[in-house]
Design an enzyme around this catalytic site. Structure first.
Site, mmCIF file in Angstrom:
data_model
loop_
_atom_site.group_PDB
_atom_site.id
_atom_site.type_symbol
_atom_site.label_atom_id
_atom_site.label_comp_id
_atom_site.label_asym_id
_atom_site.label_seq_id
_atom_site.Cartn_x
_atom_site.Cartn_y
_atom_site.Cartn_z
ATOM 1 C CG ASP A 11 -2.023 -0.984 1.139
ATOM 2 O OD1 ASP A 11 -2.236 -1.518 0.032
ATOM 3 O OD2 ASP A 11 -2.673 -1.247 2.168
ATOM 4 C CG ASP A 130 -12.523 -5.169 -2.811
ATOM 5 O OD1 ASP A 130 -11.537 -5.895 -3.069
ATOM 6 O OD2 ASP A 130 -12.441 -3.942 -2.654
#
Lengths: 252, 194
Positions: A11, A130
């Site tokens: 990230d 997701d």
């Protein structure tokens, strides 16, 4: 023999890695370029960089970062996070990324999948999904970091993504994500069996056994994780050695 | 040494250029006839769709130009497929630098063939120091058939296919050496020494 791929995910915020990384020989644990090189050396098969920056300036920094990563990295890498236009994709690929990953923007505007595939080829496009099981008992697509439920059923959406030109599906189970209790085998298997393109499983990977199961039972082509690699709980070389020796899973 | 990367509509040149820089070479990206003819080495990368790539090359006369080059020439991925006789992708006649047919992978396993795969067999100077069994990174939906005279490396995914081809000064690899870690660097290094 084609091997199962192990993919660390980093990230990025404002050009820096968000979580600290426990590498022994690292000078700057926040420098994505140095971390990328280290992962490549450890035998990671690909890398994913997810830009979680919210600002315009941060996005510019990310493009510059992609160029710096491309200069040093000798394995493929995917970039994602907030991509919603063909123009953004063009800049990131020109900066040297091998693939881009799109998520919420594809749900909002599925034509984006066709447009990216037509302009840059399916091999450059990962559609990230997701998924979470809703009270109706079915797996549904979620957007905005998994916070917003949609009416789309996960398997049907994955098939539509493939039909429109996605080159790979990155499937993250929000039920399993962050638990390190194992990947969501059922939904991974359902998606992998339903689409003709490779599926990267994400969410819940904590041990070599988890990876072995998502490859064997979940039929995933690749496994993605973050914390276990960053914090050194299960370094890439140890994971691969166990997969190879204990579980007879082909890895590089 | 002057290394020229062929500039056209399907060349993913950024990664190749970076890989060459890591080997100390600053390549030139060009479609200029004289620059290509005078270069010491030619790299012909490729990514995308065969029919539109061939149309682009023909419209600009790059097809005859490339066929007439005599220095060491390395096609990569779609570059390899365009160097063959014909591809099933868009039923497209190609450059015919190597007499080999390109076919679509049969339905069955996942397509594209994507990821790290081993070479079953290798031969020739491009693979010096690279034994059979070495892993390379592949991404492709079409494959070049095997040819006893011209296949210099074989890989298997559903079917055995040509991972590398060679005829005269023309070399080609289906995998991406620029993305294949140390083994890929070794292969590029070997090519630069031809």
């Amino acid at each position: 023999m084609l091997t199962k791929r192990i993919i660390p995910c980093l990230d990025i915020r404002d050009g820096r890695t968000v979580k600290g990384v426990n590498f022994v020989n690292i000078r700057d644990a926040g420098d994505p370029v140095e971390l990328a090189a280290q992962y490549a050396q450890q035998g990671a098969d690909e890398l994913v960089f997810l830009d979680i920056t919210a600002t315009v300036e941060g996005r510019e920094t990310f493009v510059e970062l992609v160029a710096r990563i491309a200069a040093v990295l000798n394995i493929p890498f995917t970039v994602g996070g907030g991509i919603s236009t063909v123009e953004q994709v063009s800049r990131l690929l020109q900066a040297g990324a091998d693939k881009v990953s799109i998520n919420s923007a594809a749900v909002k505007n599925p034509q984006l999948i066709d447009d990216i595939a037509a302009n840059f080829g399916s091999q450059a496009l990962v559609v990230a999904i997701d998924t979470r099981t809703l009270p109706d008992g079915k797996a549904h697509v979620h957007t905005h970091g998994g916070r917003t439920a949609t009416a789309l059923e996960t398997v049907a959406w994955a098939q539509e993504c493939a039909r429109r030109g996605a080159g790979e599906i990155l499937l993250t189970s929000m039920d399993a994500d962050g638990t390190q209790n194992g990947f969501a085998l059922d939904i991974t298997r359902q998606v992998a069996d339903a689409v003709p393109i490779p599926v990267i499983a994400s969410g819940g990977g904590g041990t070599a056994e988890h990876f072995a199961r998502v490859f064997a039972q979940g039929r995933a082509d690749a496994g993605l994780a973050a914390s276990i690699f960053h914090f050194g709980t299960l370094p890439v070389p140890a994971l691969k050695a166990q997969l190879r020796e204990t579980y007879q899973i082909p890895v590089r | 040494m002057q290394v020229a990367i062929v500039k056209y509509n399907a060349g993913n040149s950024t990664s190749v250029a970076h890989a060459l820089r890591r080997l100390g070479i600053e390549p030139v990206l060009t479609d200029d006839a004289d620059t290509l003819r005078n270069a010491d080495k030619i790299i012909f990368p490729g990514q995308g769709e065969a029919a539109s790539a061939m149309r682009y090359l023909r419209q600009r006369g790059l097809d005859t130009l490339l066929a007439g080059l005599t220095q060491p020439f390395l096609g990569i991925c779609l570059g390899l497929q365009l160097m063959c006789t014909h591809t099933e992708e868009g039923d497209t006649p190609c450059l015919n630098l190597v007499p080999v047919q390109v076919r679509r992978f049969p339905p069955g396993d996942k397509v594209p063939h994507m990821g790290w795969n081993t070479l079953d067999s290798v031969s020739g100077p491009l693979f010096e120091g690279i034994p059979a069994g070495t892993y390379f990174y592949f991404v492709h939906s079409y494959y070049a058939e095997r040819n006893a005279a011209h296949t210099t490396a074989q890989c298997t995914y559903q079917v055995p296919f040509s991972a590398a081809l060679h005829r005269d000064n023309f070399h080609a690899v289906q995998f991406h050496p620029e993305k294949s870690s140390e083994a890929g660097e070794r292969l590029l290094h070997n090519f630069l020494r031809l």
